[in-house]
Each structure stands twice: as structure tokens, then as C-alpha cells.
Design a protein around this motif. Structure first.
Motif, PDB file in Angstrom:
ATOM      1  N   PRO A 328      34.925  37.105  22.860  1.00  0.00           N
ATOM      2  CA  PRO A 328      34.896  36.376  21.579  1.00  0.00           C
ATOM      3  C   PRO A 328      34.111  35.080  21.622  1.00  0.00           C
ATOM      4  O   PRO A 328      33.566  34.650  20.601  1.00  0.00           O
ATOM      5  N   LEU A 329      34.043  34.441  22.789  1.00  0.00           N
ATOM      6  CA  LEU A 329      33.338  33.172  22.899  1.00  0.00           C
ATOM      7  C   LEU A 329      31.861  33.330  23.224  1.00  0.00           C
ATOM      8  O   LEU A 329      31.147  32.342  23.351  1.00  0.00           O
ATOM      9  N   LYS A 330      31.421  34.573  23.409  1.00  0.00           N
ATOM     10  CA  LYS A 330      30.002  34.860  23.669  1.00  0.00           C
ATOM     11  C   LYS A 330      29.487  34.088  24.879  1.00  0.00           C
ATOM     12  O   LYS A 330      28.405  33.498  24.859  1.00  0.00           O
ATOM     13  N   LEU A 331      30.263  34.127  25.956  1.00  0.00           N
ATOM     14  CA  LEU A 331      29.908  33.385  27.162  1.00  0.00           C
ATOM     15  C   LEU A 331      28.834  34.090  27.972  1.00  0.00           C
ATOM     16  O   LEU A 331      27.985  33.454  28.592  1.00  0.00           O
ATOM     17  N   VAL A 332      28.886  35.429  28.021  1.00  0.00           N
ATOM     18  CA  VAL A 332      27.879  36.216  28.742  1.00  0.00           C
ATOM     19  C   VAL A 332      27.555  37.426  27.863  1.00  0.00           C
ATOM     20  O   VAL A 332      28.446  38.196  27.522  1.00  0.00           O
ATOM     21  N   ASN A 333      26.282  37.598  27.534  1.00  0.00           N
ATOM     22  CA  ASN A 333      25.894  38.601  26.546  1.00  0.00           C
ATOM     23  C   ASN A 333      24.749  39.454  27.064  1.00  0.00           C
ATOM     24  O   ASN A 333      24.165  39.176  28.116  1.00  0.00           O
ATOM     25  N   THR A 334      24.436  40.484  26.300  1.00  0.00           N
ATOM     26  CA  THR A 334      23.269  41.296  26.612  1.00  0.00           C
ATOM     27  C   THR A 334      22.243  41.115  25.501  1.00  0.00           C
ATOM     28  O   THR A 334      22.608  40.919  24.342  1.00  0.00           O
ATOM     29  N   TYR A 335      20.973  41.168  25.877  1.00  0.00           N
ATOM     30  CA  TYR A 335      19.921  40.820  24.938  1.00  0.00           C
ATOM     31  C   TYR A 335      18.858  41.912  24.863  1.00  0.00           C
ATOM     32  O   TYR A 335      18.863  42.873  25.627  1.00  0.00           O
ATOM     33  N   GLY A 336      17.942  41.737  23.964  1.00  0.00           N
ATOM     34  CA  GLY A 336      16.850  42.682  23.773  1.00  0.00           C
ATOM     35  C   GLY A 336      16.279  42.532  22.385  1.00  0.00           C
ATOM     36  O   GLY A 336      16.978  42.130  21.449  1.00  0.00           O
ATOM     37  N   ALA A 337      15.014  42.835  22.226  1.00  0.00           N
ATOM     38  CA  ALA A 337      14.366  42.701  20.922  1.00  0.00           C
ATOM     39  C   ALA A 337      13.317  43.777  20.750  1.00  0.00           C
ATOM     40  O   ALA A 337      12.632  44.150  21.701  1.00  0.00           O
ATOM     41  N   PHE A 338      13.204  44.281  19.531  1.00  0.00           N
ATOM     42  CA  PHE A 338      12.187  45.241  19.141  1.00  0.00           C
ATOM     43  C   PHE A 338      12.198  46.486  20.030  1.00  0.00           C
ATOM     44  O   PHE A 338      11.167  46.901  20.575  1.00  0.00           O
ATOM     45  N   GLY A 339      13.405  47.071  20.164  1.00  0.00           N
ATOM     46  CA  GLY A 339      13.501  48.344  20.852  1.00  0.00           C
ATOM     47  C   GLY A 339      12.704  49.426  20.142  1.00  0.00           C
ATOM     48  O   GLY A 339      12.309  50.412  20.752  1.00  0.00           O
ATOM     49  N   SER A 340      12.474  49.244  18.856  1.00  0.00           N
ATOM     50  CA  SER A 340      11.587  50.131  18.104  1.00  0.00           C
ATOM     51  C   SER A 340      10.748  49.274  17.170  1.00  0.00           C
ATOM     52  O   SER A 340      11.157  48.180  16.771  1.00  0.00           O
ATOM     53  N   VAL A 341       9.588  49.769  16.844  1.00  0.00           N
ATOM     54  CA  VAL A 341       8.655  49.048  15.978  1.00  0.00           C
ATOM     55  C   VAL A 341       8.330  49.927  14.782  1.00  0.00           C
ATOM     56  O   VAL A 341       7.925  51.086  14.947  1.00  0.00           O
ATOM     57  N   THR A 342       8.521  49.394  13.592  1.00  0.00           N
ATOM     58  CA  THR A 342       8.205  50.155  12.384  1.00  0.00           C
ATOM     59  C   THR A 342       6.698  50.193  12.180  1.00  0.00           C
ATOM     60  O   THR A 342       5.983  49.231  12.505  1.00  0.00           O
ATOM     61  N   THR A 343       6.218  51.298  11.666  1.00  0.00           N
ATOM     62  CA  THR A 343       4.782  51.447  11.436  1.00  0.00           C
ATOM     63  C   THR A 343       4.375  51.080  10.015  1.00  0.00           C
ATOM     64  O   THR A 343       3.181  50.928   9.741  1.00  0.00           O
ATOM     65  N   ASP A 344       5.345  50.959   9.118  1.00  0.00           N
ATOM     66  CA  ASP A 344       5.076  50.546   7.736  1.00  0.00           C
ATOM     67  C   ASP A 344       5.905  49.321   7.405  1.00  0.00           C
ATOM     68  O   ASP A 344       7.047  49.193   7.840  1.00  0.00           O
ATOM     69  N   ARG A 345       5.320  48.438   6.629  1.00  0.00           N
ATOM     70  CA  ARG A 345       6.027  47.243   6.181  1.00  0.00           C
ATOM     71  C   ARG A 345       6.470  47.429   4.737  1.00  0.00           C
ATOM     72  O   ARG A 345       5.640  47.558   3.827  1.00  0.00           O
ATOM     73  N   PHE A 346       7.770  47.448   4.527  1.00  0.00           N
ATOM     74  CA  PHE A 346       8.313  47.544   3.176  1.00  0.00           C
ATOM     75  C   PHE A 346       8.816  46.180   2.740  1.00  0.00           C
ATOM     76  O   PHE A 346       9.369  45.422   3.544  1.00  0.00           O
ATOM     77  N   GLN A 347       8.611  45.864   1.486  1.00  0.00           N
ATOM     78  CA  GLN A 347       8.981  44.567   0.922  1.00  0.00           C
ATOM     79  C   GLN A 347       9.753  44.767  -0.371  1.00  0.00           C
ATOM     80  O   GLN A 347       9.452  45.684  -1.147  1.00  0.00           O
ATOM     81  N   LEU A 348      10.715  43.884  -0.603  1.00  0.00           N
ATOM     82  CA  LEU A 348      11.435  43.854  -1.864  1.00  0.00           C
ATOM     83  C   LEU A 348      10.893  42.714  -2.714  1.00  0.00           C
ATOM     84  O   LEU A 348      10.819  41.571  -2.264  1.00  0.00           O
TER      85      LEU A 348
END
Length: 491
Positions: A328-348
Motif C-alpha cells: 500500500p505504501l508503494k515502497l518497492v514497485n515494478t516499472y515499465g513503459a510502452f510495452g506496445s506502441v500504437t500505429t495510429d493516433r486517435f484524438q477526441l
């Protein structure tokens, strides 16, 4: 001759100043954005947090004080304390008081920010939030004043930046074939959450360059981290490579304070000997680490080792989950970014009108600070400042219609019908400054960067095509009868 590796006074001093600056930015974001997003009348009201969890599950001061007044007091207190840390406040105290004052200061910063992360829910559901908390908790045990920091804590910081980088490398190589065939960066700069002024230029670099930089990404994230634990100068070389890599990401994108925080963590990969050989600075005369602080750092290392079991198992697992906390205190965590990359950019694109029976020309678009709307507007630089609404809009656009994680979206539309000043402060501009619209609609587009020829001919940065309607034209009454009721009653 290898630079000496036994002194880390300068390393600590530089690390603490960098971390204090990131805390300062994070609390400024909380002061300006938390209340319209998750305050008393926010898009995800604070009382929903109180009613939906327990303090033990998601500890926060706002569990006991769920009010905008408490939120503002905590945020601005964090700003002030961060400024004190940035100005090295504890170092100005007599030596016997410097270490306890430093520990108290960093503990207060950690506790205050913990409150925002746990109560902010989806608007604070990013990996760098838990990373800042983990980094900030280790900073509590670094000390201050003339005494040396505990070497154990320096090594715990190395372990943190290792999990940060190596976890990101593993999630990529496992998560998307484009990382393995070296094509992910053909799309990344265009489809990333919030492009910056250089993203168009990075996207238009030759394909061969993208292949080389993707391969370089794998080297820096999967091979270089093992040098973090090597003797000097090898650890410092790894630190330079990591800082250079993060600097490139800062130059070509807006990833909040993720890259800046990783750079600050990477300071632990150096030693005073290396820093004094690279920079025109010298370390002052220092004293030994207080015995009680050394003992506390050893206990800390034991706790971190025990709490590292699950994050390490997750990181090494074939079913690796990125950006996950196991306590709960987030003392030791696991990380990672962009495990997948989208090929199209959608916008609202959110549009409104004051007409009762509007024609197509009656609809006018709201402008966001980071998400592109106008095709002729150059992307802006915001990082390390964090545009939390804009990030959620990027996630929301991935679906053709609002999903369960976009419960806040109808509240957002309801706030626009009220011309709610707090919500409008999160936007770049509104086409209805004097009176709210009669109807709203949300159009979903596919955006792509212009080619060099298109840019030369039109001056535009983007081309777009309409791919669907995210929300059909609705009135405020339609929203209410559709199950919203008050703004806090969201779907």
C-alpha cells in the motif's frame, strides 16, 4: 587510475536538489489540478475515494479530511517544503540537527505526496507516481550536513534505477513485435501521448535512423543497467548513457517527470571522485555517517530486499505487468513503459454549439493544452509539468466509445455545460467564455503528422480524418436523463 568510490557527499547533494525540484513540480500540479480532477466537486469526487476503499488499502490524509481546503493546504505545504529541500535547508543547520531535520523534511514530502497519489485514482495512475514515492522514501535515509550518506542507500538507489530501466526493456522486448523487428520508433513520435515541438522532426528522421535508435534503446535498457553495479568508472559510463537516453526522450516527447526523475536517480551511479573529475566542483570536508543512520539504512535494505521479491518475480515473468505496486505504501514497485506502441493516433475533439438546431458550421471546438486539436498548431513543450487531463484524453481516444475507465468523461461534459471555472482551467481555451453551450458532441479523429511536402505547402503540423463519433450530440438534460444526475453521479 580509477576515481575514488568511497565518497558520496556530492552525489547526495546533487541527487537531493534534483529530487526536490521534481517534488516541487509535482506539488504545483497537485495545487492547480487536483481539485478540479478529484476534489470535492471534481470529475472523480474525493468522497468516492473515501467510500470506495479503506485507509489501509490506499492511505491518504484525504481519507480523514476529504475537502478542497485540506487538498489546497497539503499541496501548497508540499510546494513550500519542496522549496526548502531545493535550497538545501537542512544543510544550513548545525551538524547535530542536520540529519534529523533532513529525514523529517523528506518524510513529510513523501507522506504528503502519498496522499495525492492514493486519492487521485485514475488521474494519478501512472508509473512515475509510485517511482517518485519509492525514490522519495529512500531519500529519507540519505542524511544531510557534513556527514557522509550511508553507502547502502546509494546502492538501493542503483537497484531502483536498475528496475526502472531493465523492467522497461523487458516489457518492450516481450510486449510488441515492433520492438523486436526494430520498427516501433517509426510510429512512436507520432502516436505518443503528448508530442512536443521536436516530435514532428524526430518522426521524419530516416527509417534507418529509427532502426538504429530502436536497437540503441534495447542496449541502454537491457544491457547497460548491469553496469550500474560495476566499479567506477564503468558505473559512471552507464550513468552517462542512461542520462543521455533520458535526455533524448525529453527532447522528443512530453512524458511528465518520468525522464527527469530517471536522470535524478542516475546521479547515484556516480561517485564524488567521478563528479569532481567531470565538473568544476569540489567536495567539502566530511565526517563519517552517524552510526544510528547506518543501522537504520541496514534495516531499510532488509525491508527493501524482502519487498523486492514480488516485483523481481513479476519483472522476470513472461506475463510481466508494468507499473505495479505490491504494497500500500508503494515502497518497492515494478516499472515499465510502452510495452506496445500504437500505429495510429486517435484524438477526441470536443465541440459545442449555442444553436438549438445546429448545422455543421455551428460547432466550435474546445482547445486542450497538450492534445492536438487544430492541425496548424505546433505541439507544445510541457514536461516535466504533468497535464493529467490530457493524458487521460489520450487513453480515452483509444476506444471508439467511453469505457469503464472513462467514468470521469460524462462528468467532464457536464462541467462544460456549467462552464465550470475549475474544469475550464484545465483547458487551453473555451469557445464559450460568456455562456455555456446548448449542446456538446465528441468526434473521434485519426491524426497523423504532415509530410515534409505537406508542411512546406500548408504550414500544418497535422492531417486528420474523421473515424467516428465518440459522443453523439447531447444537451445537459440528455446527460441527466441518461443517468448522470449530479456531476458526481457518473457512469
Amino acid at each position: 587510475m580509477l576515481p575514488e568510490t568511497g565518497s558520496y557527499w556530492l552525489v547526495r547533494f546533487v541527487f537531493q536538489r534534483g529530487l526536490a525540484l521534481i517534488y516541487l513540480l509535482a506539488f504545483l500540479v497537485a495545487a492547480t489540478q487536483f481539485r478540479p480532477l478529484a476534489g470535492e466537486d471534481g470529475l472523480l469526487p474525493i468522497d468516492e475515494y473515501v467510500e470506495g476503499t479503506t485507509f489501509r488499502e490506499r492511505p491518504s490524509l484525504f481519507y480523514f479530511f476529504p475537502s478542497d481546503r485540506a487538498i489546497g493546504l497539503a499541496a501548497w505545504s508540499g510546494v513550500v517544503l519542496s522549496a526548502v529541500a531545493l535550497l538545501a535547508g537542512p544543510y544550513w543547520l548545525p551538524a547535530p540537527y542536520a540529519v534529523p531535520a533532513s529525514m523529517l523534511l523528506w518524510l513529510l514530502l513523501w507522506g504528503l505526496y502519498q496522499s495525492f497519489v492514493n486519492a487521485g485514482r485514475v488521474f494519478y495512475g501512472y508509473g512515475w507516481e509510485s517511482m517518485l514515492l519509492e525514490t522519495g522514501f529512500l531519500a529519507v535515509f540519505l542524511g544531510a550536513g557534513p556527514s557522509q550518506p550511508p553507502v547502502v542507500v546509494i546502492w538501493l538507489l542503483k537497484w531502483l534505477v536498475f528496475r526502472n530501466m531493465f523492467g522497461a526493456g523487458l516489457i518492450k522486448i516481450r510486449g510488441d513485435a515492433c520492438w523486436r523487428d526494430l520498427t516501433c520508433l517509426d510510429y512512436h513520435y507520432e502516436t505518443q501521448p503528448i508530442p512536443n515541438p521536436l516530435s514532428w522532426f524526430a518522426h521524419r528522421l530516416p527509417d534507418r535512423f529509427h532502426r538504429v535508435e530502436t536497437l540503441g534503446n534495447h542496449v541502454v535498457e537491457l544491457a547497460v543497467p548491469f553496469l550500474y553495479f560495476a566499479p567506477q568508472p564503468f558505473a559512471a559510463v552507464a550513468g552517462v548513457a542512461t542520462i543521455g537516453f533520458q535526455g533524448w526522450l525529453m527532447l522528443t516527447g512530453n512524458f511528465a517527470f518520468l525522464n527527469a526523475l530517471t536522470i535524478v536517480q542516475s546521479v547515484a551511479l556516480f561517485s564524488d571522485g567521478v563528479l569532481t573529475s567531470l565538473l568544476p566542483i569540489t567536495a567539502p570536508a566530511t565526517t563519517a555517517t552517524p552510526g544510528w543512520l547506518s543501522a537504520a539504512s541496514i534495516l531499510l535494505a532488509i525491508v527493501v530486499a524482502a519487498l523486492s521479491i514480488q516485483p523481481t518475480a513479476n519483472m522476470l515473468s513472461k506475463t510481466q505487468v508494468m507499473n505495479t505496486s505490491f504494497d500500500p505504501l508503494k515502497l518497492v514497485n515494478t516499472y515499465g513503459a510502452f510495452g506496445s506502441v500504437t500505429t495510429d493516433r486517435f484524438q477526441l475533439v470536443v465541440e459545442g454549439t449555442t444553436a438549438s438546431n445546429p448545422t455543421e458550421g455551428d460547432w466550435q471546438a474546445y482547445e486542450f493544452k497538450g492534445q492536438p486539436v487544430r492541425t496548424d498548431e505546433r505541439p507544445s513543450q510541457w514536461a516535466p509539468y504533468h497535464l493529467r487531463l490530457d493524458w487521460q484524453l489520450w487513453f480515452a481516444a483509444m476506444r471508439p466509445q467511453p469505457g469503464p475507465r472513462q467514468r470521469w468523461f460524462k462528468s467532464f461534459l457536464a462541467a462544460l455545460f456549467e462552464n465550470d471555472a475549475a474544469t475550464l482551467s484545465l483547458l487551453e481555451s473555451t469557445p464559450f467564455p460568456d455562456e455555456p453551450p446548448e449542446q456538446l458532441r465528441v468526434i473521434r479523429y485519426r491524426y497523423r503528422f504532415t509530410t515534409r511536402d505537406e508542411r512546406a505547402e500548408t504550414g500544418d503540423w497535422w492531417r486528420r480524418e474523421r473515424v467516428g463519433t465518440y459522443v453523439m450530440p447531447v444537451s445537459a438534460a440528455d446527460l441527466r436523463t441518461g443517468g448522470i444526475g449530479r456531476r458526481r453521479r457518473v457512469f
